[in-house]
Design an enzyme around this catalytic site. Structure first.
Site, PDB file in Angstrom:
ATOM      1  N   TYR A 198      67.597  -1.531 -56.157  1.00  0.00           N
ATOM      2  CA  TYR A 198      68.901  -2.025 -56.627  1.00  0.00           C
ATOM      3  C   TYR A 198      69.181  -1.557 -58.051  1.00  0.00           C
ATOM      4  O   TYR A 198      70.291  -1.116 -58.370  1.00  0.00           O
ATOM      5  CB  TYR A 198      68.948  -3.552 -56.554  1.00  0.00           C
ATOM      6  CG  TYR A 198      70.216  -4.128 -57.154  1.00  0.00           C
ATOM      7  CD1 TYR A 198      71.452  -3.941 -56.528  1.00  0.00           C
ATOM      8  CD2 TYR A 198      70.180  -4.853 -58.339  1.00  0.00           C
ATOM      9  CE1 TYR A 198      72.613  -4.456 -57.072  1.00  0.00           C
ATOM     10  CE2 TYR A 198      71.339  -5.371 -58.890  1.00  0.00           C
ATOM     11  CZ  TYR A 198      72.555  -5.170 -58.251  1.00  0.00           C
ATOM     12  OH  TYR A 198      73.707  -5.680 -58.813  1.00  0.00           O
ATOM     13  N   LEU A 208      83.035   1.867 -48.283  1.00  0.00           N
ATOM     14  CA  LEU A 208      82.378   2.719 -49.275  1.00  0.00           C
ATOM     15  C   LEU A 208      81.717   3.938 -48.633  1.00  0.00           C
ATOM     16  O   LEU A 208      81.556   4.970 -49.288  1.00  0.00           O
ATOM     17  CB  LEU A 208      81.323   1.921 -50.052  1.00  0.00           C
ATOM     18  CG  LEU A 208      81.819   0.806 -50.972  1.00  0.00           C
ATOM     19  CD1 LEU A 208      80.627   0.116 -51.633  1.00  0.00           C
ATOM     20  CD2 LEU A 208      82.772   1.348 -52.031  1.00  0.00           C
ATOM     21  N   SER A 228      79.813  -3.156 -54.027  1.00  0.00           N
ATOM     22  CA  SER A 228      78.556  -2.409 -54.097  1.00  0.00           C
ATOM     23  C   SER A 228      77.506  -3.197 -53.333  1.00  0.00           C
ATOM     24  O   SER A 228      77.494  -4.435 -53.397  1.00  0.00           O
ATOM     25  CB  SER A 228      78.104  -2.227 -55.548  1.00  0.00           C
ATOM     26  OG  SER A 228      76.985  -1.356 -55.635  1.00  0.00           O
ATOM     27  N   LYS A 269      72.402   0.818 -59.294  1.00  0.00           N
ATOM     28  CA  LYS A 269      73.385   0.483 -60.326  1.00  0.00           C
ATOM     29  C   LYS A 269      73.372   1.519 -61.455  1.00  0.00           C
ATOM     30  O   LYS A 269      74.428   1.912 -61.969  1.00  0.00           O
ATOM     31  CB  LYS A 269      73.116  -0.913 -60.897  1.00  0.00           C
ATOM     32  CG  LYS A 269      73.219  -2.044 -59.894  1.00  0.00           C
ATOM     33  CD  LYS A 269      74.544  -2.072 -59.154  1.00  0.00           C
ATOM     34  CE  LYS A 269      75.708  -2.553 -59.975  1.00  0.00           C
ATOM     35  NZ  LYS A 269      76.934  -2.763 -59.173  1.00  0.00           N
ATOM     36  N   PRO A 324      77.367  -7.168 -66.146  1.00  0.00           N
ATOM     37  CA  PRO A 324      77.036  -8.601 -66.193  1.00  0.00           C
ATOM     38  C   PRO A 324      75.543  -8.843 -66.038  1.00  0.00           C
ATOM     39  O   PRO A 324      74.814  -8.032 -65.438  1.00  0.00           O
ATOM     40  CB  PRO A 324      77.794  -9.180 -64.992  1.00  0.00           C
ATOM     41  CG  PRO A 324      78.593  -8.055 -64.412  1.00  0.00           C
ATOM     42  CD  PRO A 324      77.960  -6.787 -64.873  1.00  0.00           C
TER      43      PRO A 324
END
Length: 350
Positions: free
Chosen positions: A164, A73, A94, A168, A191
């Site tokens: 975090y 990444l 991720s 996202k 999710p």
């Protein structure tokens, strides 16, 4: 035009971060359905281990349709080759560090820039659709209230936005902007907390919570909760979003019932009574959690969520994707059983 009539045996799918918990289950289900699967790994040297791990859960014929490519990444190298010849891309890779990372900006940059590298390579290769794994971390921490839906967005500058959650949210926002700009067919899965059976000994932060509970790491139970969903059902949602024409340009929350942590502990105690003495029994006050958070990065991640109802609605996924989930208790107990079976949680001495 994306259709649901593809012959899987003629279709290749890139699954990024295939060594991960969710990505492994996605790859397994794709292989079982006949797709050819190419998995990206940051270090290609892990391919033999991942091959063995997936091979333990499927048949030899399926494994013959599995291949690997190295791509990171944090760099451009490998992504063009990774998407070449693929009809679809499922981007799950991720960073998901425990607690608070030392460098918040680096976490966000890796997640956002990495996703854009994957999307750009997919666009240039002419893939039919990209399915991006986001999270309810990108829906549940703004001005909305429970039950949270796809209309809600986390405020990256808000008090509940941990590093975090920011990563996202900013990654998903950037993906939508890029897709709209270049005309890329994109669908996003958000999710809730993913539990369920492990495929191997490596486990992430979500199953790590169950591990901490089963090994006596908790001295008390904070007033903290989350929605639970089984990893097998999250994998299924990704594949449904990959092939369903109606999923284009849509985000889908996939999550089950909201549990307070004490309810999850009660389920573990009922399923595994021999471990009951290790499980925390009493609740600890918000004030104690806040005091612990001064020096404990794990506690710091939940301080602003104490006593917060963060339940979600999966009605859209159920309606559009015809998605259904198994009982949450099954996911919780499957995580614990896997940890026991793999020797990661040992039986208490008699």
């Amino acid at each position: 035009m994306n259709t649901a009539k593809d012959d899987p045996t003629t279709v290749a799918v890139l699954v990024t971060g295939i060594g991960g918990f969710l990505a492994g289950h996605i790859a397994l289900q794709l292989l079982e359905q006949g797709y050819r699967v190419r998995g990206s790994l940051r270090l290609i040297g892990r391919s033999d281990a991942v091959h063995r791990q997936l091979g333990a859960h499927t048949h030899k014929d399926a494994l013959e349709r599995l291949s690997f490519v190295q791509a990171d990444l944090d760099g451009e190298d490998g992504w063009t080759a990774a998407v070449e010849g693929c009809s679809y891309v499922i981007h799950t890779a991720s960073p998901f560090p425990p607690g608070f990372p030392e460098d918040e900006d680096a976490l966000i940059q890796t997640a956002r820039d990495g996703a854009l590298r994957v999307l750009d390579a997919a666009h240039r290769a002419g893939v039919k659709r990209v399915v991006l794994t986001s999270s309810i971390a990108a829906t549940n921490h703004g001005d909305g209230q429970a039950p949270f839906t796809e209309e809600n967005w986390t405020d990256p500058e808000g008090p509940r936005a941990t590093p975090y959650y920011k990563s996202k949210t900013l990654t998903e926002r950037a993906a939508w902007i890029f897709a709209e700009k270049v005309g890329l067919d994109l669908a996003v899965i958000n999710p809730s907390m993913i539990l369920g059976p492990l495929l191997g000994e490596n486990f992430g932060t979500s199953v790590g919570l169950v591990h901490h509970l089963m090994t006596g790491k908790f001295e008390g139970i904070p007033r903290f909760g989350f929605s639970v969903v089984d990893v097998r059902d999250v994998a299924d949602a990704h594949i449904r979003a990959m092939t369903n024409p109606a999923a284009k340009s849509q985000r889908f929350i996939v999550g089950g019932r909201f549990f307070w942590l004490k309810e999850l502990v009660a389920i573990l105690a009922a399923c595994f009574p021999e471990y009951g003495a290790r499980l925390p029994s009493g609740e600890i006050s918000d004030e104690v959690v806040k005091a612990i958070a001064q020096s404990d990065p794990d506690a710091r991640t939940i301080v602003h969520e104490l006593n917060q109802d963060l339940s979600v609605s999966a009605a859209k996924a159920q309606r559009v994707l015809n998605w259904r989930s198994r009982p949450e208790k099954e996911a919780i107990c499957a995580s614990a059983q896997s940890l026991i079976d793999l020797g990661l949680v040992r039986a208490p001495a008699i």
